[in-house]
Design an enzyme around this catalytic site. Sequence first.
Site, short mmCIF file in Angstrom:
data_model
loop_
_atom_site.label_atom_id
_atom_site.label_comp_id
_atom_site.label_asym_id
_atom_site.label_seq_id
_atom_site.Cartn_x
_atom_site.Cartn_y
_atom_site.Cartn_z
CB THR A 1 -0.91 0.04 1.26
OG1 THR A 1 -1.54 -1.23 1.41
CG2 THR A 1 -1.96 1.12 1.16
CB SER B 1 3.98 4.36 8.19
OG SER B 1 2.92 5.16 8.58
CE LYS C 1 5.88 7.12 1.17
NZ LYS C 1 4.46 7.44 1.14
CG ASP D 1 1.91 9.48 6.78
OD1 ASP D 1 1.83 8.92 7.89
OD2 ASP D 1 2.11 8.85 5.72
NE ARG D 2 -1.33 5.54 9.31
CZ ARG D 2 -1.90 4.35 9.34
NH1 ARG D 2 -2.61 3.99 10.39
NH2 ARG D 2 -1.75 3.50 8.35
CB THR E 1 -6.90 1.42 0.74
OG1 THR E 1 -8.23 1.28 1.24
CG2 THR E 1 -5.94 1.61 1.91
CD GLU F 1 -5.82 6.34 2.70
OE1 GLU F 1 -6.13 5.24 2.22
OE2 GLU F 1 -4.66 6.63 3.03
CD GLU F 2 -9.83 3.38 6.98
OE1 GLU F 2 -9.66 3.14 8.19
OE2 GLU F 2 -9.03 3.05 6.09
CB SER F 3 -6.09 4.46 7.88
OG SER F 3 -5.73 5.16 6.70
CE LYS G 1 -1.44 8.19 6.00
NZ LYS G 1 -1.01 7.28 4.91
NE ARG H 1 -5.82 -2.01 7.46
CZ ARG H 1 -4.94 -2.03 8.46
NH1 ARG H 1 -5.34 -2.23 9.70
NH2 ARG H 1 -3.65 -1.89 8.22
C1 VG1 Z 1 -2.90 1.34 5.79
C2 VG1 Z 1 -4.16 2.17 5.77
C3 VG1 Z 1 -4.18 3.03 4.51
C4 VG1 Z 1 -2.92 3.89 4.46
C5 VG1 Z 1 -1.69 3.00 4.55
C6 VG1 Z 1 -0.40 3.79 4.63
O1 VG1 Z 1 -2.88 0.46 4.69
O2 VG1 Z 1 -5.30 1.37 5.83
O3 VG1 Z 1 -5.35 3.82 4.51
O4 VG1 Z 1 -2.87 4.63 3.27
O5 VG1 Z 1 -1.76 2.19 5.72
O6 VG1 Z 1 -0.40 4.65 5.72
P1 VG1 Z 1 -3.31 -1.08 4.80
O7 VG1 Z 1 -3.01 -1.65 3.44
O8 VG1 Z 1 -2.50 -1.65 5.90
O9 VG1 Z 1 -4.76 -1.07 5.13
V1 VG1 Z 1 1.05 5.03 6.46
O10 VG1 Z 1 0.76 6.19 7.55
O11 VG1 Z 1 1.43 3.52 7.07
O12 VG1 Z 1 2.14 5.30 5.32
CO CO Z 2 2.40 7.02 8.21
#
Ligand code: VG1
Ligand code: CO
Length: 541
Positions: free
Chosen positions: A16, A111, A124, A279-280, A342, A361-363, A374, A494
């Site tokens: 992701t 992250s 990345k 970023d979150r 996502t 995003e919801e996360s 983000k 999830r």
């Molecule tokens: C998770 C979140 C997704 C987010 C991604 C990267 O991915 O659900 O919304 O964009 O992490 O966020 P996944 O595939 O585990 O659901 V970050 O702050 O880890 O770069």
């Molecule tokens: Co992050």
Amino acid sequence: MKAMQTSPFEGQKPGTSGLRKKVRIFQQAHYLENFVQSVFDTLEGLEGKTLVVGGDGRYYNREAIQIILRMAAANGFGRVLVGCDGLLSTPAASAVIRKYKAFGGLILSASHNPGGPDGDFGIKYNISNGGPAPEKLTDAIYQHSQNINRYLIAEGEDAPLETLGSYHIGDMLVEIIDPVADYAELMASLFDFAAIRSLLTSGYRICFDAMHAINGPYAKKILEEVLGAPQGSVINGEPLADFGGGHPDPNLTYAKDLVEIMYAENAPAFGAASDGDGDRNMILGTNFFVNPSDSLAVLAANAHWVPGYENGLAGVARSMPTSQAVDRVAEQLRIECFETPTGWKFFGNLLDAGRITLCGEESFGTGSDHVREKDGLWAVLFWLNILAVRGETVQEVMHDHWSRFGRNFYTRHDHEGIDSNGAQQLMSHLQQQLPELPGKTFGEYTVSYSDDFSYTDPIDGSISTGQGLRIGFDNGTRIIYRLSGTGTEGATLRIYIEKFEADTNKHDQDPQQALVDLIDIANTLCKLEEYTGRDKPTVIT
Ligand code: VG1
Ligand code: CO
């Protein structure tokens, strides 16, 4: 310069958000080098160009940066901008790429995943717009990594990452930059700092939990030094290589310190936390939690109070599992609203094309066209700007929002670290049922559609399939299942559940209560216990 012989490693496939693996995997000889060379070999025209490099400071950050610098020199980059001490939050890296018109950047982070020698590491590549490489590019990088037989690396001393200034590796210029300055300047250009400053110096108490991760220095500089929040408003503000043994994920389970403070007697008026790479964001009021999907909707509905957005929003976007709260705001504002898979990489084209201004995003992720990632601290400043102008509490803003737009009750249940085979079986069991579900009734809900979400990018027409299983009922009620693409151990399932409620008298319910019947339907439909051995989630949002 040396050309080193190597051979491919399996599984260097970005998920992701980049390539994430255990630190020990990254520490194997040639592992990082193979991936970095695969990136460089896949890029066209990097000769003489500028690369940005920085990370969230986790274990192996420095070693990785030294390797990357020598490889960048050997591969022909003209200049590299590196954050001092090797640090750059993900949104700051995006800002730096954009400001200095760099060719791209390498961001070192896993992250929200834990760090330390037994934890995770990640890398990345971001393109020249400052955003994550699109799937076409990450696929090409992966293909290359499967056939790699050599990488290029310059010889020489380690770079003095702790000192601002410039020096050379061969012909390549390395500039060690202040990781906070450019970002702080960008924030000051977007928000009403004077209004936030008067709020924060008026006895209004805030608590920002940096979770021993990258945003400590950013938050201390901006919230405490520039905006006048009392010293100590930022907690856990020293970035540590292992995040103090914690899990730098800003949610109600892992941001324990902050949650205790905000739910105690005499709690501050505003609380926030950010993740490993900054970023979150999680937003809390006194004894009050703001769901991230609601947060995006509130920012959209209140953007006109914020200088950087006062001229209106071009449009908004949310990832598919994010609640539809922002859709309701978009409808009232008469602006476009997009639903993407996502991961932030899917917002890039819409932002570049000027079709959207805000997205989320919801996360716990929200952002805008100011960068292409983000941005945790940005969301905190956006909220503070709104609170300063409206003079209301977090609860009041949220309740007023629900009374205007209705409430999308929402929850996400994460089942972390489950057996991968069980998780795959659970998903195929669901997939097989999809065609027969429409028309079926569960309790008071009748299925109106069910599918495996696929997305056609409205700008470049590229198609992404397999982005999550959706079961939709009447009136926007939804259950969604996805397997995480960021975990490194087993699988993470999830389950996302959403239901709309127009009646203001019902807005005060606890979402777990309001959604209790749907949670039950969701768990039964996927045979949760049978396939995973779990009956309770590890994390509830
Ligand atoms: C998770 C979140 C997704 C987010 C991604 C990267 O991915 O659900 O919304 O964009 O992490 O966020 P996944 O595939 O585990 O659901 V970050 O702050 O880890 O770069
Ligand atoms: Co992050």
